[in-house]
Design a protein around this motif. Structure first.
Motif, PDB file in Angstrom:
ATOM      1  N   ALA A 211     -22.794  11.371  22.981  1.00 42.27           N
ATOM      2  CA  ALA A 211     -24.101  11.882  22.555  1.00 42.27           C
ATOM      3  C   ALA A 211     -24.127  13.407  22.595  1.00 42.27           C
ATOM      4  O   ALA A 211     -24.695  14.049  21.707  1.00 42.27           O
ATOM      5  CB  ALA A 211     -25.197  11.308  23.442  1.00 42.27           C
ATOM      6  N   LEU A 212     -23.516  13.987  23.613  1.00 43.05           N
ATOM      7  CA  LEU A 212     -23.437  15.452  23.702  1.00 43.05           C
ATOM      8  C   LEU A 212     -22.659  16.019  22.518  1.00 43.05           C
ATOM      9  O   LEU A 212     -23.081  17.006  21.893  1.00 43.05           O
ATOM     10  CB  LEU A 212     -22.769  15.853  25.018  1.00 43.05           C
ATOM     11  N   GLU A 213     -21.541  15.398  22.197  1.00 45.60           N
ATOM     12  CA  GLU A 213     -20.724  15.861  21.077  1.00 45.60           C
ATOM     13  C   GLU A 213     -21.493  15.789  19.754  1.00 45.60           C
ATOM     14  O   GLU A 213     -21.486  16.741  18.960  1.00 45.60           O
ATOM     15  CB  GLU A 213     -19.445  15.028  20.983  1.00 45.60           C
ATOM     16  N   LEU A 214     -22.158  14.669  19.540  1.00 45.96           N
ATOM     17  CA  LEU A 214     -22.889  14.496  18.284  1.00 45.96           C
ATOM     18  C   LEU A 214     -24.058  15.468  18.176  1.00 45.96           C
ATOM     19  O   LEU A 214     -24.324  16.011  17.102  1.00 45.96           O
ATOM     20  CB  LEU A 214     -23.385  13.053  18.172  1.00 45.96           C
ATOM     21  N   ARG A 215     -24.755  15.700  19.287  1.00 48.74           N
ATOM     22  CA  ARG A 215     -25.869  16.651  19.250  1.00 48.74           C
ATOM     23  C   ARG A 215     -25.367  18.069  18.972  1.00 48.74           C
ATOM     24  O   ARG A 215     -25.981  18.814  18.188  1.00 48.74           O
ATOM     25  CB  ARG A 215     -26.632  16.615  20.575  1.00 48.74           C
TER      26      ARG A 215
ATOM     27  N   PHE B 201     -15.280  20.655  24.074  1.00 51.04           N
ATOM     28  CA  PHE B 201     -16.375  21.467  24.599  1.00 51.04           C
ATOM     29  C   PHE B 201     -15.952  22.932  24.716  1.00 51.04           C
ATOM     30  O   PHE B 201     -16.718  23.838  24.388  1.00 51.04           O
ATOM     31  CB  PHE B 201     -16.827  20.942  25.961  1.00 51.04           C
ATOM     32  N   HIS B 202     -14.747  23.170  25.194  1.00 47.24           N
ATOM     33  CA  HIS B 202     -14.251  24.539  25.290  1.00 47.24           C
ATOM     34  C   HIS B 202     -14.205  25.194  23.901  1.00 47.24           C
ATOM     35  O   HIS B 202     -14.574  26.359  23.741  1.00 47.24           O
ATOM     36  CB  HIS B 202     -12.852  24.560  25.908  1.00 47.24           C
ATOM     37  N   GLY B 203     -13.737  24.430  22.921  1.00 50.00           N
ATOM     38  CA  GLY B 203     -13.657  24.975  21.569  1.00 50.00           C
ATOM     39  C   GLY B 203     -15.018  25.335  21.010  1.00 50.00           C
ATOM     40  O   GLY B 203     -15.191  26.373  20.361  1.00 50.00           O
ATOM     41  N   GLN B 204     -15.995  24.498  21.260  1.00 52.90           N
ATOM     42  CA  GLN B 204     -17.345  24.797  20.790  1.00 52.90           C
ATOM     43  C   GLN B 204     -17.898  26.050  21.456  1.00 52.90           C
ATOM     44  O   GLN B 204     -18.597  26.849  20.822  1.00 52.90           O
ATOM     45  CB  GLN B 204     -18.262  23.600  21.065  1.00 52.90           C
TER      46      GLN B 204
END
Length: 278
Positions: free
Chosen positions: A166-170, A200-203
């Motif tokens: 869900a975190l990734e999709l948001r 997450f690091h890449g984002q």
């Protein structure tokens, strides 16, 4: 009556009062029933949850006693055939009759599915809203005040993995809305909480670079590189290294973030224009 399993286990009455959840074993029984709401739960499932592979000879009778006490928490009438009883006895086991909307983990799963579908359909604002609501339900680790055995542990792992998805999709929805840099504080928290999650690091690197904070983006790259080397003996993935090169290069366009994990949910991720153009 509502049931909260995300964070401390709570039973919430219609007037908003938080009711007692019973002894740890009774809470365990209720948690198993709620994670299998409206399905038949056999005594063997309870025995596996409570004692794994070493049940006592009295296991079946003990389970029946715990179920009796669980029923008393839900209604003044503990008879298995009592009218309007949420917890009923059926041939082969027990069933908890509760609408999915009254159980927070069921609401969470439904909102994540809606957000995924909205993202797939290109409705990014609706996707971000649904996924944001799903994440707002998290009050802490699932069933944080209840002992867990094999049955509940498997369910908890599933929910924690779904939260990461869900975190990734948001984050992806926010990127497509052009609002990735708004998530810098949240992304810093995520790389702290999930230090081995390269996506997450890449984002975070991409968001800092897009915000014109190149020095911080380079520092974020150095941190993930050090973590991967020390913990796994690995170099960052080619995607992370590509981001690092884009931060170092004097290009006009900001670096694109990493695509989200496919996760098997059918979300289509376009290829990066910069990669296609070479």
């Amino acid at each position: 009556m509502r049931f909260n399993l995300i964070g401390p286990f709570q039973i919430v009455a219609g007037d908003g009062a938080v009711l007692p959840v019973g002894t740890p074993k009774v809470s365990q029984i209720l948690a198993v029933l709620l994670t299998h709401a409206n399905d038949l739960v056999t005594p063997d499932t309870f025995i596996q949850e409570l004692w794994q592979h070493s049940p006592p000879r009295s296991a079946l009778n003990t389970v029946q006693t715990y179920v009796h006490h669980a029923r008393r928490l839900l209604t003044d009438d503990a008879r298995p055939d009592a009218e309007h009883s949420l917890l009923t006895t059926r041939f082969g086991g027990y069933t908890m009759h509760v609408d999915d909307s009254a159980i927070d983990i069921k609401v969470f799963e439904r909102l994540v599915a809606r957000g995924r579908d909205e993202l797939r359909a290109g409705r990014y604002e609706a996707a971000a809203d649904a996924l944001g609501m799903s994440l707002d339900l998290w009050r802490g680790p699932v069933l944080s005040n209840v002992p867990t055995g094999d049955v509940l542990a498997g369910r908890i792992v599933h929910l924690e993995e779904l939260r990461i998805r869900a975190l990734e999709l948001r984050i992806e929805a926010m990127r497509l809305l052009g609002r990735l840099r708004e998530l810098v504080p949240e992304l810093r928290t995520l790389v702290h909480d999930y230090p081995l999650n390269e996506w997450f690091h890449g984002q975070l690197i991409a968001a800092l670079h897009q915000a014109g904070r190149r020095a911080e983006a380079l520092d974020a790259y150095r941190k993930v590189r050090r973590i991967l080397r020390e913990e796994l003996g690995l170099e960052p993935s080619p995607d992370i290294q590509w981001l690092h090169e884009r931060v170092l290069s004097p290009v006009r366009a900001p670096a694109a973030p990493l695509p989200p994990y496919g996760g098997g949910d059918g979300v289509v991720v376009p290829l990066w224009e910069s990669v296609r153009s070479g």
